[in-house]
Design an enzyme around this catalytic site. Structure first.
Site, PDB file in Angstrom:
ATOM      1  N   HIS A  70      -4.184  -2.025  -2.578  1.00  0.00           N
ATOM      2  CA  HIS A  70      -4.237  -0.784  -3.362  1.00  0.00           C
ATOM      3  C   HIS A  70      -3.266  -0.844  -4.537  1.00  0.00           C
ATOM      4  CE1 HIS A  70      -6.751   1.914  -0.748  1.00  0.00           C
ATOM      5  NE2 HIS A  70      -6.515   0.909   0.085  1.00  0.00           N
ATOM      6  N   HIS A  95       0.623  -8.944   2.724  1.00  0.00           N
ATOM      7  CA  HIS A  95       0.022  -7.650   3.042  1.00  0.00           C
ATOM      8  C   HIS A  95      -1.080  -7.723   4.097  1.00  0.00           C
ATOM      9  CE1 HIS A  95      -1.274  -3.540   2.668  1.00  0.00           C
ATOM     10  NE2 HIS A  95      -2.495  -3.908   2.325  1.00  0.00           N
ATOM     11  N   ARG A 103      -4.864   7.727  -1.112  1.00  0.00           N
ATOM     12  CA  ARG A 103      -5.154   8.502   0.104  1.00  0.00           C
ATOM     13  C   ARG A 103      -4.224   9.703   0.263  1.00  0.00           C
ATOM     14  NH1 ARG A 103      -6.672   3.226   3.378  1.00  0.00           N
ATOM     15  NH2 ARG A 103      -8.735   2.984   2.479  1.00  0.00           N
ATOM     16  N   ARG A 151      -9.940  -9.243   6.073  1.00  0.00           N
ATOM     17  CA  ARG A 151      -9.932  -8.580   7.386  1.00  0.00           C
ATOM     18  C   ARG A 151      -9.874  -9.627   8.507  1.00  0.00           C
ATOM     19  NH1 ARG A 151      -8.020  -3.499   6.722  1.00  0.00           N
ATOM     20  NH2 ARG A 151      -9.060  -2.491   4.968  1.00  0.00           N
ATOM     21  N   ARG A 179     -12.611  -1.071 -10.160  1.00  0.00           N
ATOM     22  CA  ARG A 179     -13.075  -0.457  -8.913  1.00  0.00           C
ATOM     23  C   ARG A 179     -12.153   0.698  -8.506  1.00  0.00           C
ATOM     24  NH1 ARG A 179     -12.992  -3.819  -4.249  1.00  0.00           N
ATOM     25  NH2 ARG A 179     -14.863  -2.839  -3.397  1.00  0.00           N
ATOM     26  N   ASP A 233       0.832  -1.210   0.000  1.00  0.00           N
ATOM     27  CA  ASP A 233       0.000   0.000   0.000  1.00  0.00           C
ATOM     28  C   ASP A 233       0.868   1.262   0.000  1.00  0.00           C
ATOM     29  OD1 ASP A 233      -2.286  -1.438  -0.294  1.00  0.00           O
ATOM     30  OD2 ASP A 233      -3.187  -0.897   1.632  1.00  0.00           O
TER      31      ASP A 233
END
EC number: 3.1.3.48
Length: 309
Positions: free
Chosen positions: A81, A213, A51, A245, A132, A47
């Site tokens: 990401h 990750h 952001r 998760r 997405r 990642d």
């Protein structure tokens, strides 16, 4: 005299914050013995994009490390990401089972409208996560994170802007330099080390280390999971090891007594529980630190620490 254990540095999610990455790197240099730092194994947990405002500069920094620190070993894991960014740019390997990348859309097709999947140039042969990533989500506010969406469900708008193009524009495919495309193509989904030392209550232990990750699924055969990750199986719509998760939070039971450290980022938390290390204190929030863990000591270093002189 016993050989000194190699220093291993695991760096959490950076999410486009170049100033945090610069400060963290300076703090690592200050906190670690110079000879240990210069020969360290440095694992970036994924990642790098989205952001924060400077994805382009973050990737420039990461690309520069092997030349600046030639005696270090650098490992760059793909985060969810980064995987999606690669999917949009057309950098993912073809599915080895002969299927098409567009076959990954079917499972989640009910979400296409609300997530505003990308329909511009090149979408016809794009992995679900690429669509997405570059899409335009209908909602404006992410209630889970308590912050506004930046373009897509991945908050990819800031990544587009760091390359000088508006969110959702196919111009990004030309704007990303070849060196960055090579970096994204070469990211690994898992990294394994057979002998890493870690300090425990019982003293120094020699362990296997698995870096991925998000983590490994608790109930599934570990070797089968590792095979999938080593092979970069892009036939899967949502790769749990990069984006799961609760299902990837714990160490799989079969590794419980095997002296295996599993280290991840992804979860927006700093969590040290025995051999399970989750290093993502920042989560892509502007006001939270980027952290790293240093082995064997398990010392946590943050970009906000006042260490560098």
């Amino acid at each position: 005299m016993a050989q000194k254990p190699r220093t291993v540095i695991c760096v959490g999610d950076i999410h486009g914050y170049i100033s945090k990455l610069n400060n963290l790197w300076l703090n690592l240099q200050s906190a670690i013995d110079p000879s240990d730092f210069s020969s360290a194994l440095v694992i970036f947990l994924g990642d790098y994009c989205d952001r924060g405002p400077e994805t382009r500069k973050v990737i420039d920094f990461l690309i520069s490390l092997p030349e600046k620190h030639p005696d270090q070993t650098h490992v760059f894991l793909a985060g969810n990401h980064d995987f999606a960014f690669s999917g949009f740019l057309g950098l993912l390997p073809r599915p080895s089972d002969g299927s098409d990348l567009k076959d990954t859309w079917k499972e989640y097709s009910k979400s296409e409208e609300t997530e505003g999947w990308y329909t511009g140039e090149g979408f016809e042969d794009m992995h679900l996560q690429g669509r997405r990533w570059a899409g335009k989500i209908k909602a404006t506010f992410n209630s889970v994170k308590g912050m506004a969406y930046k373009g897509s469900i991945y908050d990819a708008g800031s990544t587009f802007e760091s390359y000088g193009v508006p969110h959702g524009s196919s111009d990004l495919m030309k704007a990303v330099p070849e060196s960055h495309k090579k970096f994204l193509t070469n990211m690994v989904w898992v990294h394994e080390e057979d002998d890493v030392c870690i300090e425990t209550e019982e003293g120094l232990k020699h362990c296997k280390l698995i870096a991925v990750h998000a983590g490994l699924e608790k109930g599934n055969n570990v070797e089968e999971q590792l095979k999938l990750l080593r092979a970069k199986d892009t036939s899967i719509s949502k790769i749990q090891h990069l984006s799961g998760r609760k299902n990837v939070w714990d160490i799989p039971q079969e590794l419980d007594d095997k002296h295996t450290v599993v280290v991840s980022g992804h979860h927006g938390k700093l969590h040290i529980d025995g051999m399970r290390l989750i290093i993502d204190e920042g989560g892509g929030f502007p006001d939270k630190p980027v952290a790293a863990i240093v082995l064997p000591s398990k010392k946590i270093i943050r970009d906000t620490d006042n260490l560098s002189s």
